[in-house]
Scaffold this motif. Structure first.
Motif, PDB file in Angstrom:
ATOM      1  N   THR A 401       2.773  15.497  -9.663  1.00 41.29           N
ATOM      2  CA  THR A 401       2.978  15.816  -8.251  1.00 41.29           C
ATOM      3  C   THR A 401       1.745  15.488  -7.408  1.00 41.29           C
ATOM      4  OG1 THR A 401       2.355  18.119  -8.723  1.00 41.29           O
ATOM      5  CG2 THR A 401       4.709  17.589  -8.674  1.00 41.29           C
ATOM      6  N   SER A 402       0.551  15.527  -8.009  1.00 42.42           N
ATOM      7  CA  SER A 402      -0.641  15.153  -7.253  1.00 42.42           C
ATOM      8  C   SER A 402      -0.616  13.672  -6.900  1.00 42.42           C
ATOM      9  CB  SER A 402      -1.907  15.483  -8.044  1.00 42.42           C
ATOM     10  OG  SER A 402      -2.013  14.667  -9.194  1.00 42.42           O
ATOM     11  N   TYR A 403      -0.022  12.865  -7.751  1.00 39.08           N
ATOM     12  CA  TYR A 403       0.122  11.438  -7.461  1.00 39.08           C
ATOM     13  C   TYR A 403       1.021  11.216  -6.253  1.00 39.08           C
ATOM     14  CZ  TYR A 403       1.503   6.555  -7.952  1.00 39.08           C
ATOM     15  OH  TYR A 403       1.776   5.231  -7.705  1.00 39.08           O
ATOM     16  N   ASN A 404       1.993  12.097  -6.054  1.00 38.68           N
ATOM     17  CA  ASN A 404       2.927  11.917  -4.943  1.00 38.68           C
ATOM     18  C   ASN A 404       2.222  11.832  -3.595  1.00 38.68           C
ATOM     19  OD1 ASN A 404       4.894  12.050  -6.880  1.00 38.68           O
ATOM     20  ND2 ASN A 404       5.696  14.038  -6.266  1.00 38.68           N
ATOM     21  N   LYS A 405       1.070  12.505  -3.489  1.00 39.21           N
ATOM     22  CA  LYS A 405       0.351  12.504  -2.215  1.00 39.21           C
ATOM     23  C   LYS A 405      -0.149  11.110  -1.847  1.00 39.21           C
ATOM     24  CE  LYS A 405      -1.200  17.258  -3.069  1.00 39.21           C
ATOM     25  NZ  LYS A 405      -2.378  18.144  -3.309  1.00 39.21           N
ATOM     26  N   LEU A 406      -0.386  10.287  -2.850  1.00 37.37           N
ATOM     27  CA  LEU A 406      -0.865   8.934  -2.597  1.00 37.37           C
ATOM     28  C   LEU A 406       0.259   7.956  -2.289  1.00 37.37           C
ATOM     29  CD1 LEU A 406      -3.482   8.608  -5.495  1.00 37.37           C
ATOM     30  CD2 LEU A 406      -3.929   9.171  -3.100  1.00 37.37           C
ATOM     31  N   CYS A 407       1.469   8.318  -2.626  1.00 36.67           N
ATOM     32  CA  CYS A 407       2.575   7.362  -2.532  1.00 36.67           C
ATOM     33  C   CYS A 407       2.819   6.868  -1.108  1.00 36.67           C
ATOM     34  CB  CYS A 407       3.852   7.980  -3.099  1.00 36.67           C
ATOM     35  SG  CYS A 407       3.786   8.190  -4.888  1.00 36.67           S
ATOM     36  N   LYS A 408       2.587   7.722  -0.127  1.00 36.78           N
ATOM     37  CA  LYS A 408       2.832   7.322   1.258  1.00 36.78           C
ATOM     38  C   LYS A 408       1.906   6.194   1.696  1.00 36.78           C
ATOM     39  CE  LYS A 408       1.924  11.447   2.699  1.00 36.78           C
ATOM     40  NZ  LYS A 408       1.730  12.641   3.567  1.00 36.78           N
ATOM     41  N   LEU A 409       0.804   5.975   0.940  1.00 35.24           N
ATOM     42  CA  LEU A 409      -0.146   4.920   1.277  1.00 35.24           C
ATOM     43  C   LEU A 409       0.248   3.564   0.701  1.00 35.24           C
ATOM     44  CD1 LEU A 409      -3.470   6.865   0.576  1.00 35.24           C
ATOM     45  CD2 LEU A 409      -2.272   6.611   2.765  1.00 35.24           C
ATOM     46  N   ASP A 410       1.273   3.522  -0.131  1.00 37.97           N
ATOM     47  CA  ASP A 410       1.651   2.294  -0.821  1.00 37.97           C
ATOM     48  C   ASP A 410       2.064   1.215   0.181  1.00 37.97           C
ATOM     49  OD1 ASP A 410       2.576   1.462  -3.857  1.00 37.97           O
ATOM     50  OD2 ASP A 410       3.738   0.454  -2.305  1.00 37.97           O
ATOM     51  N   ARG A 411       1.473   0.017   0.046  1.00 34.82           N
ATOM     52  CA  ARG A 411       1.734  -1.082   0.982  1.00 34.82           C
ATOM     53  C   ARG A 411       2.368  -2.291   0.304  1.00 34.82           C
ATOM     54  NH1 ARG A 411       1.620  -1.022   6.336  1.00 34.82           N
ATOM     55  NH2 ARG A 411       0.939  -3.192   6.235  1.00 34.82           N
ATOM     56  N   LEU A 412       2.800  -2.134  -0.931  1.00 35.46           N
ATOM     57  CA  LEU A 412       3.309  -3.287  -1.668  1.00 35.46           C
ATOM     58  C   LEU A 412       4.380  -4.046  -0.894  1.00 35.46           C
ATOM     59  CD1 LEU A 412       3.555  -4.933  -4.370  1.00 35.46           C
ATOM     60  CD2 LEU A 412       5.470  -3.411  -4.889  1.00 35.46           C
ATOM     61  N   TRP A 413       5.462  -3.340  -0.544  1.00 35.67           N
ATOM     62  CA  TRP A 413       6.592  -4.047   0.076  1.00 35.67           C
ATOM     63  C   TRP A 413       6.296  -4.492   1.504  1.00 35.67           C
ATOM     64  CZ3 TRP A 413       9.790  -6.359  -2.764  1.00 35.67           C
ATOM     65  CH2 TRP A 413      10.126  -5.855  -4.023  1.00 35.67           C
ATOM     66  N   ALA A 414       5.395  -3.805   2.185  1.00 35.88           N
ATOM     67  CA  ALA A 414       4.975  -4.272   3.508  1.00 35.88           C
ATOM     68  C   ALA A 414       4.253  -5.613   3.392  1.00 35.88           C
ATOM     69  CB  ALA A 414       4.071  -3.231   4.172  1.00 35.88           C
ATOM     70  N   ASN A 415       3.415  -5.762   2.364  1.00 31.53           N
ATOM     71  CA  ASN A 415       2.688  -7.010   2.168  1.00 31.53           C
ATOM     72  C   ASN A 415       3.593  -8.126   1.667  1.00 31.53           C
ATOM     73  OD1 ASN A 415       0.359  -5.753   3.034  1.00 31.53           O
ATOM     74  ND2 ASN A 415      -0.351  -5.265   0.972  1.00 31.53           N
ATOM     75  N   ILE A 416       4.573  -7.785   0.857  1.00 33.78           N
ATOM     76  CA  ILE A 416       5.545  -8.793   0.424  1.00 33.78           C
ATOM     77  C   ILE A 416       6.371  -9.271   1.613  1.00 33.78           C
ATOM     78  CG2 ILE A 416       7.622  -9.160  -0.966  1.00 33.78           C
ATOM     79  CD1 ILE A 416       6.380  -7.304  -3.068  1.00 33.78           C
ATOM     80  N   LYS A 417       6.743  -8.361   2.482  1.00 38.33           N
ATOM     81  CA  LYS A 417       7.473  -8.760   3.685  1.00 38.33           C
ATOM     82  C   LYS A 417       6.650  -9.739   4.511  1.00 38.33           C
ATOM     83  CE  LYS A 417       9.092  -7.103   8.148  1.00 38.33           C
ATOM     84  NZ  LYS A 417       9.080  -5.989   9.121  1.00 38.33           N
ATOM     85  N   SER A 418       5.355  -9.466   4.657  1.00 38.20           N
ATOM     86  CA  SER A 418       4.495 -10.374   5.411  1.00 38.20           C
ATOM     87  C   SER A 418       4.479 -11.760   4.785  1.00 38.20           C
ATOM     88  CB  SER A 418       3.068  -9.817   5.471  1.00 38.20           C
ATOM     89  OG  SER A 418       3.021  -8.624   6.211  1.00 38.20           O
TER      90      SER A 418
END
Length: 454
Positions: A401-418
């Motif tokens: 659950t502590s990892y969940n706090k970082l998930c909102k920062l994930d930019r993978l698909w935003a960068n793939i879209k670019s």
């Protein structure tokens, strides 16, 4: 990775596992859910009508790899009747004198998956020291992208109408679904003697949707899929999850995304599990051939495909150039496996069924080691083991659950879209160069680079 979902796993009589639980009547009638389903028909709810894009050739046949649009009204019996059409071999018959438990139906069960503790998971406690540095939070700018080549003469049609995008599901599009799939598995894939009237078996699509909305769906995926749709790309889901579970997750994703995007679904029996001749877990050549033969996509080829997967060994070296390895997305939530399977339900079923349930949930580590024993039968050793299990369970849940706090920062698909929007038209040259372009966009170092570091 892992063994085939829902298939019983044998343990030799006399093993330490059996000694722990004493003499029992062996339950040896459960077969793989891909081959012998539960008695109740599995009817997908609220799926799109048959036919249309991705419709699988013959109207009467049901293949294990189907477009989601063709899944309405499928029952387990229908799939069973057409199992001869599957390229997978039937599993060997169950061996008398062995003890069986269910296996996970989700594609990737990590050492800490689903906060499972106890049983065979104890030896992996140290694996909980996960590295959060694999989370993709890098933001790219136009200056970091390669200078665009001269725009080629654009033929009529959408710019990526011959681009095949192959997406892994677990830890690529969605997070850690093991807790959800385990509940679905134990309810759906056991041949219950008695089940509460009016109570469905397994999780419904509607029950999965809120998990996706709370964070199980990877950030930016909706926008990336929208871009893929707008430029005309064909999207395939290729997962190591068991077929019927993958259907539910894909349908739930489409509800959250807001439109149908899965042209065709390939699942566990389309992996090395069903095709021992594969040189790796998955095969792009196999996917391409199926699309040509079943769906008439004669333009499809390995060279026009790009695959996103968190497993760097998903493809064999001859196809690895088309693979973009992405950071594993490990958002996790608990899901109570025994919400429906209460003591009252167990008391109305045979000893064989109860024993299978008990052995399965203890082996998975989702129930305490003494689960199923009466309180007065517990020994001092049982109580000590249960106490250690509870401490370990809370520790693992805290890490997940502590990892969940970082998930909102994930930019993978935003960068793939670019990266997708940087290409004016996907001609042959752009198709060949595109995987490297995406790796650069997400921070990967090359054909085998992981990408997405802090």
């Amino acid at each position: 990775g892992g063994k085939a979902a829902g298939e019983p796993v044998g343990q030799e009589v006399g093993s330490a596992h059996e000694e722990e639980h004493g003499d029992v009547v062996h339950f040896a009638s459960l077969q793989s859910p891909q081959i012998k389903p539960s008695r109740d028909p599995f009817v997908l709810s609220q799926l799109s009508p048959k036919g249309g894009k991705g419709s699988p050739g013959n109207a009467g046949g049901v293949r294990r790899s189907n477009s989601v649009a063709d899944m309405k009204g499928l029952t387990l019996e229908e799939e069973d009747e057409t199992s001869s059409q599957s390229s997978a071999e039937d599993p060997p018959p169950l061996t008398p004198g062995k003890i069986y438990v269910l296996e996970h139906t989700t594609g990737t069960v990590k050492e800490d998956g689903g906060a499972h503790v106890g049983g065979s998971h104890d030896k992996h406690t140290q694996a909980m020291r996960r590295s959060h540095s694999t989370l993709d939070v890098r933001v790219i700018t136009d200056s970091e992208m390669e200078e665009e080549e001269d725009t080629p003469q654009k033929p009529p049609g959408k710019p990526a109408e011959h681009l095949l995008v192959v997406l892994d599901m677990d830890h690529t599009m969605v997070g850690n679904l093991v807790a959800l799939s385990d509940r679905d598995n134990v309810e759906s894939n056991i041949d219950w003697d008695w089940w509460p009237e009016g109570q469905q078996k397994g999780l419904s699509v509607e029950q999965i949707v809120p998990y996706l909305q709370r964070g199980m769906l990877r950030p930016g995926l909706i926008a990336a899929l929208t871009t893929m749709r707008d430029i005309g790309a064909t999207v395939i889901v290729y997962t190591h999850s068991e077929y019927r579970w993958a259907v539910k997750v894909c349908e739930a994703m489409e509800q959250v995304v807001g439109f149908k995007f899965v042209f065709k679904l390939f699942s566990r029996h389309d992996c090395k599990d069903g095709h021992p001749e594969f040189l790796a877990k998955k095969s792009l050549e196999y996917v391409v051939n199926r699309l040509k033969e079943d769906d008439g996509l004669h333009w499809a080829s390995v060279d026009t495909a790009i695959m996103f997967d968190d497993d760097k060994k998903a493809l064999f070296p001859g196809e690895i150039g088309r693979l973009v390895v992405v950071p594993s997305y490990d958002y996790w939530e608990p899901c109570q496996w025994d919400e429906v399977i209460t003591e009252d339900v167990l008391s109305r079923n045979s000893e064989d069924v109860v024993d299978l349930v008990r052995r399965t949930v203890v082996e998975w580590g989702v129930a305490k080691p003494s689960y199923g024993k009466a309180e007065e039968e517990l020994t001092e050793h049982d109580r000590e083991t249960d106490e250690k299990w509870q401490v370990q369970k809370e520790k693992k849940r805290g890490v997940l659950t502590s990892y969940n706090k970082l998930c909102k920062l994930d930019r993978l698909w935003a960068n793939i879209k670019s990266a997708l929007t940087q290409v004016a038209y996907f001609d042959e040259a752009h198709m060949e160069a595109f995987p490297d372009k995406v790796r650069k966009a997400i921070g990967g170092g090359g054909a085998k680079g992981r990408g997405g570091l802090f």
